[in-house]
Design a protein around this motif. Structure first.
Motif, PDB file in Angstrom:
ATOM      1  N   THR A  84       0.861  -1.158   0.126  1.00  0.00           N
ATOM      2  CA  THR A  84      -0.040   0.111  -0.146  1.00  0.00           C
ATOM      3  C   THR A  84       0.927   1.341  -0.082  1.00  0.00           C
ATOM      4  OG1 THR A  84      -0.074   0.166   2.235  1.00  0.00           O
ATOM      5  CG2 THR A  84      -1.860  -1.003   1.366  1.00  0.00           C
ATOM      6  N   GLY A  85       2.099   1.143   0.423  1.00  0.00           N
ATOM      7  CA  GLY A  85       3.018   2.383   0.385  1.00  0.00           C
ATOM      8  C   GLY A  85       2.655   3.121   1.835  1.00  0.00           C
ATOM      9  N   MET A  86       1.882   2.644   2.728  1.00  0.00           N
ATOM     10  CA  MET A  86       1.480   3.358   3.922  1.00  0.00           C
ATOM     11  C   MET A  86       2.688   3.358   4.814  1.00  0.00           C
ATOM     12  SD  MET A  86      -2.208   2.374   5.546  1.00  0.00           S
ATOM     13  CE  MET A  86      -2.063   0.847   5.465  1.00  0.00           C
ATOM     14  N   ARG A  87       2.843   4.534   5.471  1.00  0.00           N
ATOM     15  CA  ARG A  87       3.738   4.337   6.599  1.00  0.00           C
ATOM     16  C   ARG A  87       3.349   3.829   7.997  1.00  0.00           C
ATOM     17  NH1 ARG A  87       6.382  10.655   5.945  1.00  0.00           N
ATOM     18  NH2 ARG A  87       6.383  10.578   3.590  1.00  0.00           N
ATOM     19  N   CYS A  88       4.286   3.452   8.997  1.00  0.00           N
ATOM     20  CA  CYS A  88       3.934   2.678   9.839  1.00  0.00           C
ATOM     21  C   CYS A  88       2.897   3.428  10.833  1.00  0.00           C
ATOM     22  CB  CYS A  88       5.067   2.736  10.804  1.00  0.00           C
ATOM     23  SG  CYS A  88       6.160   1.325  10.076  1.00  0.00           S
ATOM     24  N   GLY A  89       3.078   4.800  11.012  1.00  0.00           N
ATOM     25  CA  GLY A  89       2.201   5.431  11.760  1.00  0.00           C
ATOM     26  C   GLY A  89       0.675   5.687  10.993  1.00  0.00           C
ATOM     27  N   LYS A  90       0.510   5.594  10.028  1.00  0.00           N
ATOM     28  CA  LYS A  90      -0.765   5.452   9.441  1.00  0.00           C
ATOM     29  C   LYS A  90      -1.358   4.203   9.636  1.00  0.00           C
ATOM     30  CE  LYS A  90      -0.833   9.685   7.362  1.00  0.00           C
ATOM     31  NZ  LYS A  90      -1.663  10.412   7.827  1.00  0.00           N
ATOM     32  N   LEU A  91      -0.625   3.161   9.333  1.00  0.00           N
ATOM     33  CA  LEU A  91      -1.078   1.880   9.695  1.00  0.00           C
ATOM     34  C   LEU A  91      -1.512   1.380  11.064  1.00  0.00           C
ATOM     35  CD1 LEU A  91      -1.833  -1.120   8.435  1.00  0.00           C
ATOM     36  CD2 LEU A  91       0.628  -1.558   9.431  1.00  0.00           C
ATOM     37  N   LEU A  92      -0.731   2.122  12.077  1.00  0.00           N
ATOM     38  CA  LEU A  92      -1.068   1.954  13.504  1.00  0.00           C
ATOM     39  C   LEU A  92      -2.342   2.945  13.929  1.00  0.00           C
ATOM     40  CD1 LEU A  92       2.621   2.104  14.846  1.00  0.00           C
ATOM     41  CD2 LEU A  92       0.911   0.284  14.984  1.00  0.00           C
ATOM     42  N   ALA A  93      -2.669   4.028  13.182  1.00  0.00           N
ATOM     43  CA  ALA A  93      -3.673   4.635  13.480  1.00  0.00           C
ATOM     44  C   ALA A  93      -5.046   4.287  12.760  1.00  0.00           C
ATOM     45  CB  ALA A  93      -3.447   6.270  12.739  1.00  0.00           C
ATOM     46  N   LEU A  94      -4.973   3.361  12.079  1.00  0.00           N
ATOM     47  CA  LEU A  94      -6.227   2.824  11.425  1.00  0.00           C
ATOM     48  C   LEU A  94      -7.239   2.155  12.560  1.00  0.00           C
ATOM     49  CD1 LEU A  94      -4.951   0.657   8.459  1.00  0.00           C
ATOM     50  CD2 LEU A  94      -6.120   2.919   8.391  1.00  0.00           C
ATOM     51  N   LYS A  95      -8.438   2.391  12.096  1.00  0.00           N
ATOM     52  CA  LYS A  95      -9.499   1.706  13.049  1.00  0.00           C
ATOM     53  C   LYS A  95     -10.129   0.678  12.173  1.00  0.00           C
ATOM     54  CE  LYS A  95     -11.349   6.066  13.702  1.00  0.00           C
ATOM     55  NZ  LYS A  95     -12.244   6.905  13.714  1.00  0.00           N
ATOM     56  N   LYS A  96     -10.937  -0.119  12.901  1.00  0.00           N
ATOM     57  CA  LYS A  96     -11.552  -1.249  12.233  1.00  0.00           C
ATOM     58  C   LYS A  96     -12.640  -0.806  11.327  1.00  0.00           C
ATOM     59  CE  LYS A  96     -14.213  -5.434  13.193  1.00  0.00           C
ATOM     60  NZ  LYS A  96     -14.778  -6.118  14.124  1.00  0.00           N
ATOM     61  N   SER A  97     -13.082   0.282  11.376  1.00  0.00           N
ATOM     62  CA  SER A  97     -14.073   1.110  10.403  1.00  0.00           C
ATOM     63  C   SER A  97     -13.140   1.552   9.094  1.00  0.00           C
ATOM     64  CB  SER A  97     -15.090   2.047  10.937  1.00  0.00           C
ATOM     65  OG  SER A  97     -13.905   3.281  11.427  1.00  0.00           O
ATOM     66  N   ASP A  98     -12.202   1.663   9.208  1.00  0.00           N
ATOM     67  CA  ASP A  98     -11.334   2.143   7.887  1.00  0.00           C
ATOM     68  C   ASP A  98     -11.061   1.207   7.217  1.00  0.00           C
ATOM     69  OD1 ASP A  98     -10.889   4.833   8.945  1.00  0.00           O
ATOM     70  OD2 ASP A  98      -9.310   4.243  10.249  1.00  0.00           O
ATOM     71  N   ILE A  99     -11.255  -0.198   7.358  1.00  0.00           N
ATOM     72  CA  ILE A  99     -10.933  -1.103   6.398  1.00  0.00           C
ATOM     73  C   ILE A  99     -12.405  -1.857   6.089  1.00  0.00           C
ATOM     74  CG2 ILE A  99      -9.850  -3.467   6.294  1.00  0.00           C
ATOM     75  CD1 ILE A  99      -8.273  -2.635   8.888  1.00  0.00           C
ATOM     76  N   ASN A 100     -12.793  -1.720   4.605  1.00  0.00           N
ATOM     77  CA  ASN A 100     -13.476  -2.330   3.957  1.00  0.00           C
ATOM     78  C   ASN A 100     -12.957  -3.446   3.252  1.00  0.00           C
ATOM     79  OD1 ASN A 100     -15.728  -2.869   2.359  1.00  0.00           O
ATOM     80  ND2 ASN A 100     -16.527  -0.689   2.432  1.00  0.00           N
ATOM     81  N   ILE A 101     -13.565  -4.690   3.722  1.00  0.00           N
ATOM     82  CA  ILE A 101     -13.168  -5.946   2.782  1.00  0.00           C
ATOM     83  C   ILE A 101     -13.922  -6.123   1.801  1.00  0.00           C
ATOM     84  CG2 ILE A 101     -13.103  -8.363   3.000  1.00  0.00           C
ATOM     85  CD1 ILE A 101     -12.279  -7.967   6.192  1.00  0.00           C
ATOM     86  N   ARG A 102     -15.189  -5.656   1.747  1.00  0.00           N
ATOM     87  CA  ARG A 102     -16.269  -5.864   0.590  1.00  0.00           C
ATOM     88  C   ARG A 102     -15.775  -5.018  -0.685  1.00  0.00           C
ATOM     89  NH1 ARG A 102     -21.804  -5.172   2.249  1.00  0.00           N
ATOM     90  NH2 ARG A 102     -21.395  -7.222   3.142  1.00  0.00           N
ATOM     91  N   GLN A 103     -15.049  -3.857  -0.493  1.00  0.00           N
ATOM     92  CA  GLN A 103     -14.797  -2.823  -1.467  1.00  0.00           C
ATOM     93  C   GLN A 103     -13.267  -2.959  -1.634  1.00  0.00           C
ATOM     94  OE1 GLN A 103     -16.095   1.166  -0.374  1.00  0.00           O
ATOM     95  NE2 GLN A 103     -18.194   0.799  -0.817  1.00  0.00           N
ATOM     96  N   GLN A 104     -12.624  -4.028  -0.776  1.00  0.00           N
ATOM     97  CA  GLN A 104     -11.308  -4.060  -0.883  1.00  0.00           C
ATOM     98  C   GLN A 104     -10.400  -2.878  -0.963  1.00  0.00           C
ATOM     99  OE1 GLN A 104     -11.240  -6.665  -4.805  1.00  0.00           O
ATOM    100  NE2 GLN A 104     -11.381  -8.152  -3.281  1.00  0.00           N
ATOM    101  N   ALA A 105     -10.508  -2.154   0.240  1.00  0.00           N
ATOM    102  CA  ALA A 105      -9.859  -0.696   0.412  1.00  0.00           C
ATOM    103  C   ALA A 105      -9.577  -0.606   1.846  1.00  0.00           C
ATOM    104  CB  ALA A 105     -10.704   0.231  -0.329  1.00  0.00           C
TER     105      ALA A 105
END
Length: 70
Positions: free
Chosen positions: A31-52
């Motif tokens: 994804t090219g994300m930085r570690c801080g961005k990954l650590l700041a993710l919440k469950k609601s930020d991940i959409n498996i159905r839309q694959q995003a």
């Protein structure tokens, strides 16, 4: 010789072996994300159905984005 392709092969091998943390490394690489961005993710930020993954918090407007996971 530690070429980049060999290093990535090691990551895939460790993923198959079920070693912890490998999925995290692969998400960062693909994804090219930085570690801080990954650590700041919440469950609601991940959409498996839309694959995003949605980045909803950032210091700048340009940092807010949706990253495809396909």
């Amino acid at each position: 010789d530690r070429s980049p392709s060999r290093g990535l092969g090691d990551v895939y091998k460790r993923q198959r072996e079920g070693q912890p943390g490998v999925d995290t490394v692969l998400i960062l690489l693909y994804t090219g994300m930085r570690c801080g961005k990954l650590l700041a993710l919440k469950k609601s930020d991940i959409n498996i159905r839309q694959q995003a993954i949605r980045i909803t918090r950032s210091k700048t407007q340009a940092g807010i984005r949706t990253i495809p996971t396909v």
